[in-house]
Design an enzyme around this catalytic site. Structure first.
Site, PDB file in Angstrom:
ATOM      1  CB  CYS A  38       8.447  -7.948  -3.091  1.00  0.00           C
ATOM      2  SG  CYS A  38       7.703  -7.506  -4.630  1.00  0.00           S
TER       3      CYS A  38
ATOM      4  CG  ASP B  25       1.599 -12.593 -11.879  1.00  0.00           C
ATOM      5  OD1 ASP B  25       2.570 -11.893 -11.550  1.00  0.00           O
ATOM      6  OD2 ASP B  25       0.587 -12.732 -11.160  1.00  0.00           O
TER       7      ASP B  25
ATOM      8  CE  LYS C 246       0.325 -16.732  -5.979  1.00  0.00           C
ATOM      9  NZ  LYS C 246       0.338 -15.401  -5.354  1.00  0.00           N
ATOM     10  CG  ASN C 247      -2.585 -14.045  -7.759  1.00  0.00           C
ATOM     11  OD1 ASN C 247      -2.028 -14.403  -6.715  1.00  0.00           O
ATOM     12  ND2 ASN C 247      -1.924 -13.550  -8.797  1.00  0.00           N
TER      13      ASN C 247
ATOM     14  NE  ARG D 197       3.950  -6.258  -5.931  1.00  0.00           N
ATOM     15  CZ  ARG D 197       3.630  -7.550  -5.948  1.00  0.00           C
ATOM     16  NH1 ARG D 197       4.537  -8.457  -5.702  1.00  0.00           N
ATOM     17  NH2 ARG D 197       2.412  -7.918  -6.196  1.00  0.00           N
TER      18      ARG D 197
ATOM     19  NE  ARG E 283       4.904 -16.334  -2.080  1.00  0.00           N
ATOM     20  CZ  ARG E 283       4.899 -15.286  -2.881  1.00  0.00           C
ATOM     21  NH1 ARG E 283       6.012 -14.824  -3.385  1.00  0.00           N
ATOM     22  NH2 ARG E 283       3.773 -14.680  -3.183  1.00  0.00           N
TER      23      ARG E 283
HETATM   24  C1  UD1 Z   1      -1.608  -8.625  -8.065  1.00  0.00           C
HETATM   25  C2  UD1 Z   1      -1.206 -10.079  -8.077  1.00  0.00           C
HETATM   26  C3  UD1 Z   1       0.181 -10.225  -8.671  1.00  0.00           C
HETATM   27  C4  UD1 Z   1       0.216  -9.576 -10.052  1.00  0.00           C
HETATM   28  C5  UD1 Z   1      -0.283  -8.134  -9.979  1.00  0.00           C
HETATM   29  C6  UD1 Z   1      -0.410  -7.463 -11.338  1.00  0.00           C
HETATM   30  C7  UD1 Z   1      -2.314 -11.094  -6.157  1.00  0.00           C
HETATM   31  C8  UD1 Z   1      -2.162 -11.678  -4.792  1.00  0.00           C
HETATM   32  N1  UD1 Z   1      -1.190 -10.578  -6.713  1.00  0.00           N
HETATM   33  O1  UD1 Z   1      -0.679  -7.936  -7.230  1.00  0.00           O
HETATM   34  O2  UD1 Z   1       0.469 -11.612  -8.786  1.00  0.00           O
HETATM   35  O3  UD1 Z   1       1.578  -9.548 -10.470  1.00  0.00           O
HETATM   36  O4  UD1 Z   1      -1.590  -8.116  -9.378  1.00  0.00           O
HETATM   37  O5  UD1 Z   1      -1.274  -8.158 -12.159  1.00  0.00           O
HETATM   38  O6  UD1 Z   1      -3.375 -11.089  -6.743  1.00  0.00           O
HETATM   39  N2  UD1 Z   1       0.549   0.140  -7.076  1.00  0.00           N
HETATM   40  C9  UD1 Z   1       0.763   1.362  -6.451  1.00  0.00           C
HETATM   41  N3  UD1 Z   1       0.031   1.675  -5.352  1.00  0.00           N
HETATM   42  C10 UD1 Z   1      -0.904   0.818  -4.841  1.00  0.00           C
HETATM   43  C11 UD1 Z   1      -1.111  -0.415  -5.475  1.00  0.00           C
HETATM   44  C12 UD1 Z   1      -0.361  -0.729  -6.597  1.00  0.00           C
HETATM   45  O7  UD1 Z   1       1.591   2.155  -6.877  1.00  0.00           O
HETATM   46  O8  UD1 Z   1      -1.529   1.160  -3.829  1.00  0.00           O
HETATM   47  C13 UD1 Z   1       1.332  -0.201  -8.284  1.00  0.00           C
HETATM   48  C14 UD1 Z   1       2.235  -1.404  -8.111  1.00  0.00           C
HETATM   49  O9  UD1 Z   1       3.482  -1.052  -7.550  1.00  0.00           O
HETATM   50  C15 UD1 Z   1       2.337  -1.897  -9.541  1.00  0.00           C
HETATM   51  C16 UD1 Z   1       0.938  -1.629 -10.105  1.00  0.00           C
HETATM   52  O10 UD1 Z   1       0.398  -0.630  -9.268  1.00  0.00           O
HETATM   53  O11 UD1 Z   1       3.276  -1.130 -10.252  1.00  0.00           O
HETATM   54  C17 UD1 Z   1       0.005  -2.799 -10.155  1.00  0.00           C
HETATM   55  O12 UD1 Z   1      -0.025  -3.435  -8.894  1.00  0.00           O
HETATM   56  P1  UD1 Z   1      -1.286  -4.255  -8.388  1.00  0.00           P
HETATM   57  O13 UD1 Z   1      -2.181  -4.555  -9.520  1.00  0.00           O
HETATM   58  O14 UD1 Z   1      -1.836  -3.570  -7.193  1.00  0.00           O
HETATM   59  O15 UD1 Z   1      -0.597  -5.609  -7.935  1.00  0.00           O
HETATM   60  P2  UD1 Z   1      -0.967  -6.471  -6.693  1.00  0.00           P
HETATM   61  O16 UD1 Z   1      -2.415  -6.372  -6.386  1.00  0.00           O
HETATM   62  O17 UD1 Z   1       0.038  -6.207  -5.608  1.00  0.00           O
END
Ligand code: UD1
Length: 419
Positions: free
Chosen positions: A118, A307, A22-23, A123, A399
C-alpha cells in the site's frame, strides 16, 4: 471527487465526540464469523472501511444488519457459506486479511486474495501465514490468492512473533479461540484494540489469559456463542483531534476519549506544550502557550503510534525549535512531507527520520492526501495556515474519520466539503 476546503487561523473551541475505534471494529466484525449465533456490536463508527468489511462478511454468507437507524449497532450472524475473499474487496482494505483465521478455524478452508503493498509500505502477511501453519494450516499461492486448508481442526501451538504485528496477533487469537488445545502467542501486540477483541471473544465463550500483556494464552473451545460488545473509543481519532486543538491554539473537550488508551501520545503532546486533562466523560485538550519541538519514534503500543506520526509532524511544523520524527513501523510513511513543505513547512527526510524545523506560520495551498492519516495531517496544517487550503483525494479520509469537517466546524473551524 470530494475535496475539503479550510481557511486557517481560527482557534478551536467546543466539544468533539470521539467515535468507536475503526481498528477495533474491523477485527470484531471478523470475529462474528467464529459463531453462527448473533454477535451484537455497539459504538460502531460510520466509515467506508466498515462498509467494506460488511460487504466482505456478506460475501462470506453472513447477515450483517444495522439494529439502529444510525447504524451504530450491528448484528452479525448466520455462519459462513462461502470461503473466498475476492480481490475486489481485499484491494480496498488490507484488514480483509483478518477473515483468514476465522475461515480456517470454522470452515477448514479459505481462499483469500493476498493484500498487495500500500502507499505506506510493502506490508507483507507472512507472520499471519506462518502462525496459522504452526497451527496445522497448509497454504498454496494461486493467481494472487492464498489457498488455505486444514485437515480436521486447527491445533494449539506455541507461536513466538519475531516482531510485533497487530494484524497477525488478531488473526491468530481468533483462530486459537477455536483450535484444539492450548495456543501461546508470545511477543504479541498489546494495542488496546487487541484487548477489546480478546474481551469480546471471552464474552463469546473463549478462554484467554494474559489480556493486555504481550503473552496471550488461549485454551481452544469447541464452539463460541452469541454476545454483545461495546467497541472502545478511537484513540487515533482522539490523538488527531488533540493535535487539532493544539495546532489551532484552542481548547476542545474530547467526549468519550480515554487517557489510559493513549500510551506515549499523552507524554509527547504534553512535552510539546499541550495540556491534556482527564475530566468526567472525556479529555480536555488545551494549548495556551507556544508549542516546542519534541522528538518521537514510532513504536508498538504503548509507544508512540505510527498512525499518529503524520498528524504530530504537522503539529511540529509550527512548533518552536526542531523535532526529529523517526518511523520504525512502515518504510514509506512520509508522503505527507512534500505536501506539508508546499505549505511552507521545513521538513527534511533522512532515511527513516525526518527533521522538522518549526516555522512561525504555514501558508494555505492545494494539497493531495496520500493515505488515511496523511489526510488528517494536511487538514491540521490547513487549520494553522494563513489563507485557503484545499485537500484533494479525501476518499482516504472517509475510510477512517467520520464527519471530520462537521466535527471541526462545530468547534469554530472554517472548513467545508466541496463535492
Ligand atoms: C495495524 C493497523 C494500522 C497500524 C498498524 C501498526 C488495523 C486495521 N490496522 O495494521 O492502522 O498502522 O497496525 O500499528 O488495525 N509485518 C510483516 N509481516 C506480517 C505482518 C506485519 O512483516 O505478516 C510488518 C509490517 O509490514 C509492519 C509491521 O510488521 O512493518 C507492523 O505491522 P502490523 O502491526 O501487522 O500492522 P497491521 O496489522 O497491518
Amino acid at each position: 471527487m470530494d475535496r475539503i476546503r479550510i481557511r486557517g487561523g481560527r482557534p478551536l473551541s467546543g466539544e468533539i465526540k470521539v467515535g468507536g475505534a475503526k481498528n477495533a471494529a474491523l477485527p470484531l466484525m471478523a470475529a462474528g464469523m467464529l459463531t453462527d449465533d448473533r454477535l451484537i456490536l455497539s459504538n460502531v463508527p460510520r466509515l467506508a472501511d466498515i462498509a467494506t468489511m460488511t460487504l466482505l462478511l456478506e460475501q462470506h454468507g453472513l447477515a450483517v444488519e444495522p439494529l439502529t437507524e444510525d447504524g451504530r449497532m450491528l448484528s452479525i450472524g448466520g455462519g459462513i457459506a462461502n470461503t473466498e475473499a475476492p480481490y475486489d474487496i481485499v484491494r480496498k482494505m488490507r484488514a480483509s486479511i483478518l477473515v483468514l483465521g476465522p475461515l480456517l478455524a470454522r470452515a477448514g478452508e479459505a481462499r483469500v486474495s493476498l493484500p498487495g503493498g500500500c502507499s505506506i509500505g510493502t506490508r507483507p502477511v507472512d507472520l499471519h501465514l506462518k502462525g496459522l501453519e504452526q497451527m496445522g494450516a497448509r497454504f498454496d499461492l494461486d493467481g494472487g490468492y492464498v489457498d488455505g486448508k486444514v485437515d480436521g481442526r486447527l491445533h494449539g501451538a506455541r507461536i513466538v512473533f519475531p516482531f510485533v504485528s497487530v494484524g497477525a496477533t488478531e488473526n491468530l487469537l481468533m483462530a486459537a479461540a477455536l483450535a484444539e488445545g492450548e495456543t501461546v502467542l508470545a511477543n504479541a501486540a498489546r494495542e488496546p484494540e487487541i484487548g477489546d477483541l480478546a474481551s469480546c471473544l471471552v464474552a463469546m465463550g473463549a478462554r484467554i489469559d494474559g489480556i493486555g500483556t504481550d503473552k496471550l494464552v488461549i485454551q481452544g473451545v469447541d464452539q463460541l456463542h452469541a454476545a454483545e460488545h461495546d467497541i472502545i473509543p478511537d484513540r487515533i481519532e482522539t490523538g488527531s483531534y488533540a493535535c487539532a486543538a493544539a495546532i489551532s491554539g484552542g481548547s476542545v473537550f474530547l467526549r468519550n476519549a480515554r487517557l489510559e488508551h493513549l500510551g506515549a501520545t499523552v507524554r509527547i503532546l504534553r512535552e510539546a506544550g499541550v495540556e491534556i486533562a482527564q475530566e468526567d466523560g472525556g479529555l480536555m485538550v488545551t494549548r495556551l502557550n507556544g508549542l516546542h519541538g519534541a522528538d518521537v519514534m514510532t513504536e508498538p503500543y504503548p509507544g508512540f503510534p505510527t498512525d499518529m506520526q503524520a498528524q504530530f509532524m504537522a503539529l511540529m511544523s509550527v512548533a518552536e525549535g526542531a523535532s526529529m520524527v523517526t518511523e520504525t513501523i512502515f518504510e514509506n510513511r512520509f508522503m505527507h512531507v512534500p505536501e506539508l513543505n508546499r505549505m511552507g513547512a521545513r521538513i527534511n527526510v533522512h532515511g527513516a527520520s525526518a527533521i522538522v524545523r518549526g516555522v512561525p506560520c504555514l501558508q494555505g495551498a492545494p494539497v493531495m492526501a496520500t493515505d488515511l492519516r496523511a489526510s488528517l495531517s494536511l487538514i491540521l496544517a490547513g487549520l494553522a495556515a494563513r489563507g485557503e487550503t484545499v485537500v484533494n483525494r479525501v476518499y482516504h479520509l472517509d475510510r477512517g474519520y467520520e464527519a471530520v469537517e462537521q466535527k471541526l466546524a462545530a468547534c469554530g473551524a472554517d472548513i467545508e466539503r466541496i463535492s
